[in-house]
Write an enzyme that holds these catalytic residues in place. Structure first.
Site, PDB file in Angstrom:
ATOM      1  CB  SER A 126      46.737  49.438  41.696  1.00 62.64           C
ATOM      2  OG  SER A 126      46.191  48.491  42.565  1.00 62.64           O
ATOM      3  CE1 TYR A 152      45.453  51.328  45.839  1.00 61.28           C
ATOM      4  CE2 TYR A 152      46.884  53.236  45.899  1.00 61.28           C
ATOM      5  CZ  TYR A 152      46.630  51.925  45.524  1.00 61.28           C
ATOM      6  OH  TYR A 152      47.594  51.228  44.831  1.00 61.28           O
ATOM      7  CE  LYS A 156      47.965  54.037  42.370  1.00 57.94           C
ATOM      8  NZ  LYS A 156      49.185  54.772  41.988  1.00 57.94           N
TER       9      LYS A 156
HETATM   10  C1  WQD Z   1      46.052  41.208  51.135  1.00 59.51           C
HETATM   11  C2  WQD Z   1      45.221  40.159  51.862  1.00 59.51           C
HETATM   12  C3  WQD Z   1      43.680  41.052  53.471  1.00 59.51           C
HETATM   13  C4  WQD Z   1      46.558  42.480  56.398  1.00 59.51           C
HETATM   14  C5  WQD Z   1      46.202  46.668  48.429  1.00 59.51           C
HETATM   15  C6  WQD Z   1      45.902  47.616  47.296  1.00 59.51           C
HETATM   16  C7  WQD Z   1      46.817  47.312  46.135  1.00 59.51           C
HETATM   17  C8  WQD Z   1      48.222  47.437  46.594  1.00 59.51           C
HETATM   18  C9  WQD Z   1      48.479  46.418  47.719  1.00 59.51           C
HETATM   19  C10 WQD Z   1      49.651  49.311  46.953  1.00 59.51           C
HETATM   20  C11 WQD Z   1      43.760  40.585  52.035  1.00 59.51           C
HETATM   21  C12 WQD Z   1      44.720  40.172  54.139  1.00 59.51           C
HETATM   22  C13 WQD Z   1      46.028  41.927  55.245  1.00 59.51           C
HETATM   23  C14 WQD Z   1      46.303  41.882  57.656  1.00 59.51           C
HETATM   24  C15 WQD Z   1      45.015  40.185  56.569  1.00 59.51           C
HETATM   25  N1  WQD Z   1      48.474  48.771  47.019  1.00 59.51           N
HETATM   26  N2  WQD Z   1      45.283  40.801  55.345  1.00 59.51           N
HETATM   27  N3  WQD Z   1      45.541  40.752  57.693  1.00 59.51           N
HETATM   28  O1  WQD Z   1      44.254  44.871  49.927  1.00 59.51           O
HETATM   29  O2  WQD Z   1      45.065  43.049  48.329  1.00 59.51           O
HETATM   30  O3  WQD Z   1      45.887  45.369  48.026  1.00 59.51           O
HETATM   31  O4  WQD Z   1      47.571  46.730  48.788  1.00 59.51           O
HETATM   32  O5  WQD Z   1      50.660  48.869  46.458  1.00 59.51           O
HETATM   33  O6  WQD Z   1      46.576  48.258  45.115  1.00 59.51           O
HETATM   34  O7  WQD Z   1      44.571  47.403  46.871  1.00 59.51           O
HETATM   35  O8  WQD Z   1      46.650  44.052  49.978  1.00 59.51           O
HETATM   36  O9  WQD Z   1      48.182  43.259  51.724  1.00 59.51           O
HETATM   37  O10 WQD Z   1      46.276  44.807  52.386  1.00 59.51           O
HETATM   38  O11 WQD Z   1      45.786  42.459  51.782  1.00 59.51           O
HETATM   39  O12 WQD Z   1      44.340  39.153  56.627  1.00 59.51           O
HETATM   40  O13 WQD Z   1      46.753  42.346  58.737  1.00 59.51           O
HETATM   41  O14 WQD Z   1      45.742  40.012  53.184  1.00 59.51           O
HETATM   42  O15 WQD Z   1      42.399  40.837  54.052  1.00 59.51           O
HETATM   43  O16 WQD Z   1      42.946  39.424  51.909  1.00 59.51           O
HETATM   44  P1  WQD Z   1      45.327  44.287  49.096  1.00 59.51           P
HETATM   45  P2  WQD Z   1      46.767  43.692  51.526  1.00 59.51           P
END
Ligand code: WQD
Length: 341
Positions: A126, A152, A156
């Site tokens: 990731s 998590y 990785k």
């Molecule tokens: C993306 C953006 C949040 C939810 C993680 C793991 C990565 C992969 C994907 C598994 C951020 C914003 C989110 C919400 C929001 N894991 N957000 N409101 O954290 O980039 O990556 O998940 O496959 O390895 O690190 O993904 O989708 O959680 O967040 O504003 O209700 O969306 O703050 O900026 P992330 P995410």
């Protein structure tokens, strides 16, 4: 004759889409899953797309006896290892579950591969291994890995280190780690998609569930970041493009005559902000989304997206689908599972 490939966690979100693309590419995927984090109905969705029920080895990837027995009875060309927990927030609450399951499962699979150099290995890594790239934004495989921001992320980061150490102990092995950026979307048939258990952590499933009425509104975590519009930027990649990258990775390793250990970014090479994702969803699907701006989420990286030159060079792969495709496919999937017209 189809070459057999074991797909651990093959009933999961990325795993199920990869099983479909492996089949389409002429492989015979065999799913290893105990359905602790996925639903058996995925098997029906896969068979709806490929026209036959995928082979299933029901069990725990940490079960070394199960793995050894399977390998004795089946000649396989590779193992694609997805089976792991993947919720950033949950990993902070239950770190030991993550370290035990994610690392024990990886070690069990690597023990099999170490004893059978004829079996290639692809690891689900990731972009989280880069942590906060401190203003670099676009990261290459040579970008210094940073301190992960969650247990998590550490599984990785450590996973890649373990694979590297295993290769250093046996250079005949053919190993590859794919660093996914942000997987989104669903198969265009809407027969398979993302089925988060409980309240989703990730952005797009939260958007589609809010649009479906499961939540009052989306909270955008922070809108005063130093980015194009104040919200975080990520490299969102359609899950089918990601699945096809696994086929290309396996093709490469199977054809490779000598040992190798490769690490490859799998993204689109473009960044999109949270607000841009919300607006794309609304515009493509003609749906108004309720959202508010809330406090920043601990551990969030400000801006990161992939440099994908190496994926093109090594695997002759690049993403073809767009954000428009992904938000459309994700909404079609959500409407189908919620029986919305
Ligand atoms: C993306 C953006 C949040 C939810 C993680 C793991 C990565 C992969 C994907 C598994 C951020 C914003 C989110 C919400 C929001 N894991 N957000 N409101 O954290 O980039 O990556 O998940 O496959 O390895 O690190 O993904 O989708 O959680 O967040 O504003 O209700 O969306 O703050 O900026 P992330 P995410």
């Amino acid at each position: 004759m189809r070459k057999k490939v074991l797909v651990t966690g093959g009933a999961g979100y990325i795993g199920s889409h990869t099983v479909v693309e492996l089949f389409n590419a002429g492989y015979q995927p065999i799913i290893l899953d105990d359905f602790r984090n996925s639903d058996e109905s995925v098997l029906d969705g896969i068979s709806q797309i490929i026209g036959s029920k995928p082979e299933l080895l029901r069990g725990d990837v940490c079960d070394t006896n199960l793995l050894s027995k399977f390998i004795k009875e089946n000649e396989i060309c590779g193992i694609i290892h997805f089976a792991a927990y993947k919720a950033v927030g949950e990993s902070v609450e239950k770190p030991l579950n993550y370290y035990q399951n994610n690392l024990e499962g990886l070690v069990a699979v690597l023990k099999v591969v170490s004893m059978h150099p004829e079996i290639t290995f692809v690891f689900s890594s990731s972009c989280t291994v880069y942590g906060e790239p401190f203003g670099q934004k676009e990261v290459t495989e040579k970008t210094e890995r940073s301190i992960p921001t969650s247990p998590y992320g550490y599984t990785k980061w450590l996973g890649e280190q373990i694979i590297n150490d295993v290769f250093n102990s046996n250079a005949d092995l053919r190993l590859m780690s794919l660093r996914y950026f942000n997987p989104i979307g669903a198969h265009e048939s809407a027969a398979i998609g993302e089925l988060p258990i409980g309240k989703p952590n990730n952005l797009l499933p939260f958007i589609t569930q809010t649009a479906a009425g499961l939540h009052d509104q989306l909270t955008i975590f922070g809108n005063d970041y130093p980015t194009i519009d104040g919200t975080c930027v990520r490299d969102y990649i359609h899950v089918v493009d990601l699945a096809e990258a696994h086929v290309k990775a396996l093709d490469f390793l199977v054809k490779e005559s000598k040992g190798c250990h490769e690490v490859v970014n799998i993204g689109t090479g473009k960044g999109s902000s949270v607000l841009e994702m919300v607006r794309a969803f609304e515009q493509v699907n003609q749906v108004k989304l309720n959202y508010e701006f809330g406090p920043k989420r601990a551990g969030d990286v400000i801006e990161i997206y992939a440099n994908v030159d190496y994926a093109k060079e090594l695997l002759a792969w690049q993403a073809n689908k767009t954000i428009t495709d992904a938000v459309r496919d994700a909404w079609n999937w959500e409407k189908l599972i919620r029986s919305i017209e």
